[in-house]
Structure formats: C-alpha cells, structure tokens
Design a protein around this motif. Structure first.
Motif, PDB file in Angstrom:
ATOM      1  N   ASN A   1      50.861  38.164  41.109  1.00  0.00           N
ATOM      2  CA  ASN A   1      49.621  37.973  41.867  1.00  0.00           C
ATOM      3  C   ASN A   1      48.408  38.528  41.145  1.00  0.00           C
ATOM      4  O   ASN A   1      48.522  39.420  40.295  1.00  0.00           O
ATOM      5  CB  ASN A   1      49.726  38.666  43.237  1.00  0.00           C
ATOM      6  N   TYR A   2      47.250  38.034  41.539  1.00  0.00           N
ATOM      7  CA  TYR A   2      45.962  38.537  41.062  1.00  0.00           C
ATOM      8  C   TYR A   2      45.502  39.616  42.026  1.00  0.00           C
ATOM      9  O   TYR A   2      45.491  39.421  43.234  1.00  0.00           O
ATOM     10  CB  TYR A   2      44.961  37.376  41.019  1.00  0.00           C
ATOM     11  N   HIS A   3      45.129  40.768  41.487  1.00  0.00           N
ATOM     12  CA  HIS A   3      44.641  41.874  42.308  1.00  0.00           C
ATOM     13  C   HIS A   3      43.122  41.949  42.160  1.00  0.00           C
ATOM     14  O   HIS A   3      42.623  42.290  41.085  1.00  0.00           O
ATOM     15  CB  HIS A   3      45.281  43.182  41.859  1.00  0.00           C
ATOM     16  N   LYS A   4      42.415  41.598  43.199  1.00  0.00           N
ATOM     17  CA  LYS A   4      40.957  41.652  43.169  1.00  0.00           C
ATOM     18  C   LYS A   4      40.521  43.008  43.704  1.00  0.00           C
ATOM     19  O   LYS A   4      40.907  43.406  44.783  1.00  0.00           O
ATOM     20  CB  LYS A   4      40.357  40.523  44.005  1.00  0.00           C
ATOM     21  N   TRP A   5      39.696  43.698  42.902  1.00  0.00           N
ATOM     22  CA  TRP A   5      39.231  45.036  43.246  1.00  0.00           C
ATOM     23  C   TRP A   5      37.743  45.078  42.963  1.00  0.00           C
ATOM     24  O   TRP A   5      37.299  44.680  41.874  1.00  0.00           O
ATOM     25  CB  TRP A   5      39.983  46.045  42.394  1.00  0.00           C
ATOM     26  N   HIS A   6      36.961  45.572  43.889  1.00  0.00           N
ATOM     27  CA  HIS A   6      35.500  45.548  43.760  1.00  0.00           C
ATOM     28  C   HIS A   6      35.002  46.224  42.489  1.00  0.00           C
ATOM     29  O   HIS A   6      33.967  45.838  41.953  1.00  0.00           O
ATOM     30  CB  HIS A   6      34.833  46.179  44.993  1.00  0.00           C
ATOM     31  N   ILE A   7      35.730  47.201  41.980  1.00  0.00           N
ATOM     32  CA  ILE A   7      35.263  47.863  40.767  1.00  0.00           C
ATOM     33  C   ILE A   7      35.326  46.941  39.551  1.00  0.00           C
ATOM     34  O   ILE A   7      34.748  47.257  38.513  1.00  0.00           O
ATOM     35  CB  ILE A   7      36.024  49.181  40.495  1.00  0.00           C
ATOM     36  N   CYS A   8      35.998  45.801  39.692  1.00  0.00           N
ATOM     37  CA  CYS A   8      36.111  44.846  38.596  1.00  0.00           C
ATOM     38  C   CYS A   8      35.161  43.653  38.765  1.00  0.00           C
ATOM     39  O   CYS A   8      35.330  42.638  38.093  1.00  0.00           O
ATOM     40  CB  CYS A   8      37.551  44.351  38.469  1.00  0.00           C
ATOM     41  N   ASP A   9      34.170  43.769  39.635  1.00  0.00           N
ATOM     42  CA  ASP A   9      33.210  42.669  39.822  1.00  0.00           C
ATOM     43  C   ASP A   9      32.538  42.283  38.510  1.00  0.00           C
ATOM     44  O   ASP A   9      32.331  41.095  38.232  1.00  0.00           O
ATOM     45  CB  ASP A   9      32.161  43.026  40.876  1.00  0.00           C
ATOM     46  N   ASP A  10      32.205  43.278  37.672  1.00  0.00           N
ATOM     47  CA  ASP A  10      31.581  42.974  36.380  1.00  0.00           C
ATOM     48  C   ASP A  10      32.543  42.216  35.464  1.00  0.00           C
ATOM     49  O   ASP A  10      32.115  41.356  34.695  1.00  0.00           O
ATOM     50  CB  ASP A  10      31.110  44.259  35.696  1.00  0.00           C
ATOM     51  N   ALA A  11      33.821  42.521  35.544  1.00  0.00           N
ATOM     52  CA  ALA A  11      34.826  41.810  34.749  1.00  0.00           C
ATOM     53  C   ALA A  11      34.958  40.362  35.215  1.00  0.00           C
ATOM     54  O   ALA A  11      35.126  39.456  34.403  1.00  0.00           O
ATOM     55  CB  ALA A  11      36.172  42.513  34.837  1.00  0.00           C
ATOM     56  N   CYS A  12      34.845  40.151  36.517  1.00  0.00           N
ATOM     57  CA  CYS A  12      34.901  38.788  37.059  1.00  0.00           C
ATOM     58  C   CYS A  12      33.677  37.995  36.601  1.00  0.00           C
ATOM     59  O   CYS A  12      33.791  36.829  36.210  1.00  0.00           O
ATOM     60  CB  CYS A  12      34.986  38.822  38.580  1.00  0.00           C
ATOM     61  N   SER A  13      32.515  38.624  36.627  1.00  0.00           N
ATOM     62  CA  SER A  13      31.285  37.962  36.184  1.00  0.00           C
ATOM     63  C   SER A  13      31.344  37.621  34.700  1.00  0.00           C
ATOM     64  O   SER A  13      30.980  36.520  34.298  1.00  0.00           O
ATOM     65  CB  SER A  13      30.067  38.859  36.452  1.00  0.00           C
ATOM     66  N   LEU A  14      31.800  38.574  33.888  1.00  0.00           N
ATOM     67  CA  LEU A  14      31.905  38.318  32.456  1.00  0.00           C
ATOM     68  C   LEU A  14      32.934  37.229  32.176  1.00  0.00           C
ATOM     69  O   LEU A  14      32.706  36.349  31.342  1.00  0.00           O
ATOM     70  CB  LEU A  14      32.262  39.607  31.709  1.00  0.00           C
ATOM     71  N   GLY A  15      34.065  37.267  32.879  1.00  0.00           N
ATOM     72  CA  GLY A  15      35.077  36.226  32.715  1.00  0.00           C
ATOM     73  C   GLY A  15      34.540  34.857  33.059  1.00  0.00           C
ATOM     74  O   GLY A  15      34.814  33.874  32.362  1.00  0.00           O
ATOM     75  N   LYS A  16      33.752  34.776  34.123  1.00  0.00           N
ATOM     76  CA  LYS A  16      33.152  33.504  34.525  1.00  0.00           C
ATOM     77  C   LYS A  16      32.158  33.024  33.471  1.00  0.00           C
ATOM     78  O   LYS A  16      32.143  31.850  33.094  1.00  0.00           O
ATOM     79  CB  LYS A  16      32.471  33.651  35.883  1.00  0.00           C
ATOM     80  N   GLU A  17      31.345  33.944  32.976  1.00  0.00           N
ATOM     81  CA  GLU A  17      30.368  33.609  31.939  1.00  0.00           C
ATOM     82  C   GLU A  17      31.055  33.082  30.679  1.00  0.00           C
ATOM     83  O   GLU A  17      30.622  32.108  30.070  1.00  0.00           O
ATOM     84  CB  GLU A  17      29.538  34.853  31.610  1.00  0.00           C
ATOM     85  N   LEU A  18      32.156  33.738  30.292  1.00  0.00           N
ATOM     86  CA  LEU A  18      32.890  33.349  29.084  1.00  0.00           C
ATOM     87  C   LEU A  18      33.946  32.282  29.347  1.00  0.00           C
ATOM     88  O   LEU A  18      34.593  31.809  28.412  1.00  0.00           O
ATOM     89  CB  LEU A  18      33.541  34.588  28.463  1.00  0.00           C
TER      90      LEU A  18
END
Length: 189
Positions: free
Chosen positions: A139-156
C-alpha cells in the motif's frame, strides 16, 4: 487493488506521484510519529549483528537508547521496530550540519562498513507492506509531512512505484516489479 503473485497491490502506488524532497521536510519521517520504523523478523538479527559497525556513525543519544532498549524493540502493535530516543526520533537517526535527519545505518552502508542499506520499510517508504498469513498487502502510505514530496513527484511526473523501484525489486524481485510495471503501463502510467 490487483494481485501479483502472493501480493495484493494498491493502485495508489501507481496513481500517486512522489519524490522525496529532503531539503523541504528535513527527514521528518525519521523523527516524527509514535513508533520506530517497522523491522521484519529476519532483519532483527541483522540489526544485532551490524550494531558494532553502525555505532560509530550514531549520536550519543541514539547509542544510549539502543543500549538501553536493544537494537530493535516490540512495538505497541506487537510488531518489531527500531527503538526511539525519548519517544521521538529513531535511535539510528543522525543529523547533518543543515539539520537534515539521516540514517546512521545507511551512512555505515555508504562508507562500506556494512552490506545492508537499512530496514526495508525505510527503503520502501512511502510504500508499506503488511504481511498476512497467505499474502502481503502493498500500500501507499500518505502522510502530511510528505506533501512536498508529493508536489515534487507530480512536478517531475514520477509515480510512487518508480520512486521506490530498487527497494521493490529488493523486496519482491525483478519479475514481480516487471509485472507491476506492465500493470502500470496498462493503466497509462
């Protein structure tokens, strides 16, 4: 959800994007939370065996926690995990001059002192694997502290499963990953 061998895999690891943005989060995943990093049964002996070689890379607080609690502990959920310093950060965490949390185990690995990178749960993050009697849930674990990682992943445009490719291969093997990639391609990812 879909099945690959004896695993049930969440589409979220294909549908979501993720690239760790350590300069933004400062390694918060190693210092936030109420439990240590999950440790698999076979990793408990590895932690015990490598500790003498990892110890020089650790902070005094981490060493004290490990020597008081052990190289791994039983968590509230009955599963193995890394010990914590004062109920907070992982005992194996170190900090760079910029205040970024780093893994002392991985530092020992990078220095050639040991041949094990770190617990697979850390290497796989943000993917979490839960072992059941007849299968493993991936499973994917979504954690608010990784919001920047989600944004960067989306950008890239990097899906979670590609970000943790090497860890998934280490955990499940190349054939398993190839099947995951085929499924992702069928989903347009």
């Amino acid at each position: 959800m879909f099945q690959i061998g004896k695993t049930i895999v969440s589409e979220e690891i294909i549908e979501n994007d993720f690239v760790c943005n350590i300069t933004a989060c400062k390694g918060e995943c190693c210092i936030d939370g109420e439990a240590g990093a999950p440790v698999e049964d076979e990793e408990t002996q590895i932690l015990a065996d490598i500790y003498p070689k990892v110890k020089p890379f650790l902070r005094p607080e981490g060493i004290a926690a490990i020597e008081a609690q052990g190289t791994f502990v039983k968590g509230f959920d009955g599963e193995w995990e890394t010990p914590l310093v004062g109920g907070s950060e992982c005992a194996y965490v170190t900090f760079s001059d910029q205040g970024i949390a780093m893994c002392g185990i991985e530092q020992a690995y990078n220095a050639g002192e040991i041949n094990w990178r770190k617990p697979i749960s850390c290497y796989l993050y943000p993917v979490r694997v839960k072992q059941y009697q007849d299968f493993a849930a991936v499973n994917y674990h979504k954690w608010h502290i990784c919001d920047d990682a989600c944004s960067l992943g989306k950008e890239l445009q990097v899906p979670v499963y590609k970000f943790v490719k090497q860890a998934l291969i280490e955990k499940f093997g190349q054939a398993w990953y190839d099947e995951l990639e085929r499924t992702a391609n069928e989903m347009g990812r």
